[in-house]
Design an enzyme around this catalytic site. Structure first.
Site: not given
Ligand code: PLP
Length: 417
Positions: A145, A230, A259
């Site tokens: 993702f 990532d 995040k």
């Protein structure tokens, strides 16, 4: 206690008339937070074991973030990319210092945007190697993702998320995560970069086999392809080290963050190391808000607090304590088969697809957790989670799982409203 003048019911009733129906959400609205606890609009208190999906690194209302954001808002909140600002320089210096390699940072506002920047950088790399454009393909992993914008979505594997929006930017090959041979076979003379998460996050907090990232590093080096990691979810101390890839002893060419970086204030970063740092040229990329002084000040406060409060060691200790406590319950409670992950980034695993029922039962019991997969519950609490809160969840788990078992056996009796 609540500072809200409304209720869960009222907000839910008004929601559908004004918000796009993009999310299937539980029937509560959160109105307040303090430390690792949050309150809904009816005044019910929860221990927050999801932290805005691995975002609120210092919990809610941390004085270091409040102070940094307040001071910066008073001094200078926004200048755009037309002008340089000091917090952006300070934050880039700090991030590069944590990485320990010569690097350059591009700031943006989210994880998807950080990956968009990395994808454009990969295209530049491919075109530098082959100006005729035969080297623009990218390899990503099944189960990955990387975000919902069109470029990031092109790297995201789940068919249900991609297919309604095709055609996406092309040239992405997917290989099974953790399979070194498949990766080696896929990285040929047409490939500019490999995108990988150090652990699969949205697929259920799944670590790769030992040596996978090191093999990926070697494969990329041999093929002159960029290794782009990532770390949007795994980075910023979540696993007990600054960056998830430290466990594997590899150095990526590019690293993306978001995040936890801003502790709740939106910010993302695409960091390019060594030669990769020169790929994006003047005019190649930009963001009005990226590197905004307010967001950079928040991120500096997060980094300083993780360091000054010894939070990396704390994450390891409390994460291990949680894992040990959960493992002791296996065999004594319904469904539970184990716990995987590192630090305070974990997934409880089940022998059946009961995660939604467990999430609902946990919420009822006062714990916010996330059914990340049908058979897995994700825990990604604030990095400041006290051991007492970890112990409280372990103590509450048997009752939560028994409640979920009752609902699963008799769906009419309860479940998600
Ligand atoms: N990359 C990873 C590994 C993620 O887990 C996420 C979000 O969950 C993203 C990218 C996208 O981040 P954002 O939602 O901030 O765009």
């Amino acid at each position: 206690m609540t500072t809200s003048t409304t209720s869960n019911k009222d907000l839910l009733a008004r929601r559908d008339a004004v918000l796009m129906g993009t999310y299937a959400r539980p029937p509560i609205a959160l109105v307040r937070g303090a430390g690792c606890h949050v309150w809904d609009a009816d005044g019910k208190e929860y221990v927050d074991f999801i932290a805005g999906i691995a975002v609120c690194a210092l919990g809610h209302g941390h004085p270091a973030i409040l102070d940094a954001v307040t001071r910066q808002a008073q001094q200078l909140a926004h200048v755009s990319n037309l002008y340089l600002n000091e917090p952006a320089v300070l934050l880039a210096e700090r991030l590069i210092g944590l990485l320990g390699h010569d690097a350059r940072v591009f700031f943006c506002n989210s994880g998807a945007e950080a990956n968009e920047a990395a994808l454009k950088l990969a295209r530049r790399h491919g075109r530098d190697l082959d100006p005729a454009g035969n080297r623009l393909e990218v390899v990503a992993a099944e189960g990955s993702f990387h975000g919902r914008t069109m470029g990031a979505l092109s790297l995201t594997h789940a068919p249900a998320k991609r297919e309604p929006f095709e055609p996406l930017p092309g040239g992405v090959r997917f290989v099974p995560y953790g399979d070194v041979s498949a990766l080696r076979a896929a990285v040929d003379e047409h490939v500019a970069a490999v995108f990988l998460e150090p652990m699969l996050g949205e697929a259920g907090v799944i670590p790769p086999p030992d040596g996978y990232l090191a093999a990926a590093r070697q494969i990329c080096t041999d093929a002159n392809a960029l290794l782009i990691l990532d770390e949007v979810q795994s980075g910023m101390g979540r696993t007990g080290v600054w960056f998830g890839h430290e466990y594997d002893g590899v150095v990526p060419d590019v690293l993306t963050l978001a995040k936890g970086l801003g502790g709740g204030v939106p910010i993302g970063a695409c960091i390019a190391i060594g030669d990769a740092a020169t790929k994006l040229r003047p005019g190649d990329h930009g963001s009005t808000f990226g590197g905004n002084p307010l967001a950079c000040a928040a991120a500096l406060a997060v980094i300083n607090t993780i360091e000054s409060d010894g939070l990396l060691a704390h994450v390891t200790d409390v994460g291990d304590r949680l894992a040990t406590g959960v493992r002791r319950l296996v065999g004594q409670v319904p469904f539970l088969t184990g716990i995987r992950g590192r630090g305070l980034w974990r997934a409880l695993t089940f022998d059946q697809p009961v995660a939604p029922a467990v999430e609902a039962a946990a919420r009822e019991a006062g714990y916010l957790v996330n059914a990340v997969a049908p058979d897995a519950i994700r825990l990604a609490p604030p990095l400041v989670l006290p051991a007492t809160d970890a112990d409280a969840l372990i103590a509450a788990l048997p009752a939560i799982l028994h409640a979920a078992a009752r609902v699963t056996a008799n769906p009419e009796a309860g479940g998600r409203s």
